[in-house]
Design a protein around this motif. Sequence first.
Motif, short mmCIF file in Angstrom:
data_model
loop_
_atom_site.label_atom_id
_atom_site.label_comp_id
_atom_site.label_asym_id
_atom_site.label_seq_id
_atom_site.Cartn_x
_atom_site.Cartn_y
_atom_site.Cartn_z
N ALA A 66 0.83 -1.20 0.00
CA ALA A 66 0.00 0.00 0.00
C ALA A 66 0.87 1.26 0.00
CB ALA A 66 -0.93 -0.01 1.22
N LEU A 67 2.02 1.18 0.66
CA LEU A 67 2.94 2.32 0.66
C LEU A 67 3.48 2.59 -0.75
CD1 LEU A 67 4.64 4.43 2.22
CD2 LEU A 67 6.37 2.66 2.49
N VAL A 68 3.79 1.53 -1.47
CA VAL A 68 4.29 1.70 -2.84
C VAL A 68 3.22 2.35 -3.72
CG1 VAL A 68 5.05 0.48 -4.90
CG2 VAL A 68 5.93 -0.19 -2.66
N LYS A 69 1.97 1.91 -3.59
CA LYS A 69 0.89 2.50 -4.37
C LYS A 69 0.69 3.97 -4.00
CE LYS A 69 -1.63 -1.83 -5.05
NZ LYS A 69 -2.91 -2.55 -4.81
N GLU A 70 0.80 4.26 -2.73
CA GLU A 70 0.66 5.65 -2.27
C GLU A 70 1.76 6.52 -2.84
OE1 GLU A 70 -1.31 8.69 -0.56
OE2 GLU A 70 -1.97 6.60 -0.36
N ALA A 71 2.98 5.98 -2.88
CA ALA A 71 4.10 6.74 -3.44
C ALA A 71 3.93 6.97 -4.93
CB ALA A 71 5.42 6.00 -3.16
N GLU A 72 3.40 6.00 -5.64
CA GLU A 72 3.18 6.16 -7.07
C GLU A 72 2.15 7.24 -7.38
OE1 GLU A 72 2.13 2.27 -8.33
OE2 GLU A 72 4.21 1.55 -8.46
N GLY A 73 1.25 7.49 -6.43
CA GLY A 73 0.25 8.54 -6.62
C GLY A 73 0.72 9.92 -6.22
N SER A 74 1.95 10.03 -5.69
CA SER A 74 2.50 11.33 -5.26
C SER A 74 3.76 11.60 -6.06
CB SER A 74 2.80 11.32 -3.75
OG SER A 74 1.66 11.01 -3.00
N LYS A 75 3.60 11.78 -7.36
CA LYS A 75 4.76 11.93 -8.24
C LYS A 75 5.50 13.24 -8.02
CE LYS A 75 2.81 9.00 -11.85
NZ LYS A 75 3.71 7.87 -11.55
N SER A 76 4.84 14.26 -7.49
CA SER A 76 5.50 15.55 -7.28
C SER A 76 6.27 15.62 -5.98
CB SER A 76 4.46 16.69 -7.33
OG SER A 76 3.48 16.50 -6.33
N SER A 77 6.23 14.56 -5.19
CA SER A 77 6.89 14.53 -3.89
C SER A 77 8.23 13.83 -4.00
CB SER A 77 6.02 13.83 -2.85
OG SER A 77 6.74 13.57 -1.66
N HIS A 78 9.31 14.52 -3.63
CA HIS A 78 10.62 13.87 -3.61
C HIS A 78 10.69 12.81 -2.51
CE1 HIS A 78 11.73 17.68 -5.76
NE2 HIS A 78 12.37 16.80 -6.49
N LEU A 79 9.99 13.03 -1.42
CA LEU A 79 9.96 12.03 -0.34
C LEU A 79 9.31 10.74 -0.83
CD1 LEU A 79 10.38 11.28 2.63
CD2 LEU A 79 8.13 12.26 3.12
N ALA A 80 8.21 10.86 -1.57
CA ALA A 80 7.55 9.68 -2.11
C ALA A 80 8.44 8.98 -3.13
CB ALA A 80 6.22 10.08 -2.75
N MET A 81 9.18 9.76 -3.90
CA MET A 81 10.09 9.18 -4.88
C MET A 81 11.15 8.32 -4.18
SD MET A 81 12.52 11.17 -7.63
CE MET A 81 11.18 12.27 -8.02
N MET A 82 11.65 8.81 -3.06
CA MET A 82 12.70 8.07 -2.36
C MET A 82 12.15 6.84 -1.64
SD MET A 82 15.35 9.40 0.56
CE MET A 82 16.43 10.12 -0.68
N LEU A 83 11.11 7.03 -0.82
CA LEU A 83 10.60 5.92 -0.04
C LEU A 83 9.92 4.88 -0.92
CD1 LEU A 83 9.19 7.62 3.18
CD2 LEU A 83 11.49 6.85 2.64
N GLY A 84 9.21 5.35 -1.95
CA GLY A 84 8.57 4.40 -2.85
C GLY A 84 9.58 3.55 -3.60
N GLY A 85 10.63 4.19 -4.11
CA GLY A 85 11.67 3.44 -4.80
C GLY A 85 12.40 2.49 -3.87
N GLY A 86 12.68 2.93 -2.66
CA GLY A 86 13.36 2.06 -1.70
C GLY A 86 12.51 0.87 -1.30
N MET A 87 11.21 1.11 -1.11
CA MET A 87 10.33 0.01 -0.72
C MET A 87 10.15 -1.00 -1.85
SD MET A 87 8.72 -1.44 1.63
CE MET A 87 8.64 -0.22 2.94
N LYS A 88 10.10 -0.52 -3.10
CA LYS A 88 10.03 -1.44 -4.23
C LYS A 88 11.24 -2.36 -4.26
CE LYS A 88 7.32 1.19 -7.61
NZ LYS A 88 7.37 1.88 -8.93
N THR A 89 12.41 -1.79 -4.04
CA THR A 89 13.62 -2.60 -4.04
C THR A 89 13.60 -3.60 -2.89
OG1 THR A 89 14.88 -0.75 -4.99
CG2 THR A 89 16.14 -2.49 -3.91
#
Length: 251
Positions: A66-89
């Motif tokens: 759910a965190l990854v999906k939330e990060a994908e919906g916040s493309k303008s957020s650098h924080l979402a870019m970092m945490l979403g990419g890290g969680m995917k890995t």
Amino acid sequence: MNFNLKEIYAHMGVFALGIAWTLIAFAVASLAVFFERLFVYFRSRAASRKFAGRAGPLLAQQQHDALVKEAEGSKSSHLAMMLGGGMKTFLSKSRAPAGKLGAVELTRRDLVRINERITADVRRGMSVLATVGSVAPFVGLLGTVVGIIEAFAGIAKEGSGGLGAVSAGIAEALVVTALGLLVAIPAVLMFNFLSTRADALLLSLEQARGEFLDHLEDMSGDKRAVVAHAPHASSADVVSTRAEATDVGHA
């Protein structure tokens, strides 16, 4: 000739006009970069606040998908870019066959690469401000030197001298220098302002990255503890758990 800017502009030569319009182009580029960066910073800050409010409970409940999906919906957020990419890995490496490096260590390395991309994005365009701030005074000075040369060349051609004969040409030349300073000084101020904003943004992202890795390591440690204290755990399971703990310990 009165020292009126319109009249001075009307009497400028081709070279002086070229210098003046070059400086105006510098000023427009500086303002465009400044306001674009401000928009990006404020948009990222607002989006990151919303994302952090939603991501915190998801991390606490270990709802990582759910965190990854939330990060994908916040493309303008650098924080979402970092945490979403890290969680995917982390999720992909956790579900893949075990290798020499643990999932946390691989996530740590991927976060370094993500941070480098974010830093490049945050500082994008700031080289324009730095260039304008350092080059614009010299461009204006070039116009002044050429203008004074043309003024004295006119005196030599007419065969007459005196202050009145050169004052108009010198005034035109000095206006170009003043224009260069008017372009350079705001560019330097804008560069320093944006640098401060960028440093603050990158520092907050660095802290978030550290907290995220702490969460992953703590979660991985809890799983290893459960396996180690399981009543029916085989010796192979314990050895595998210790090997993974060793990998994480060296991370």
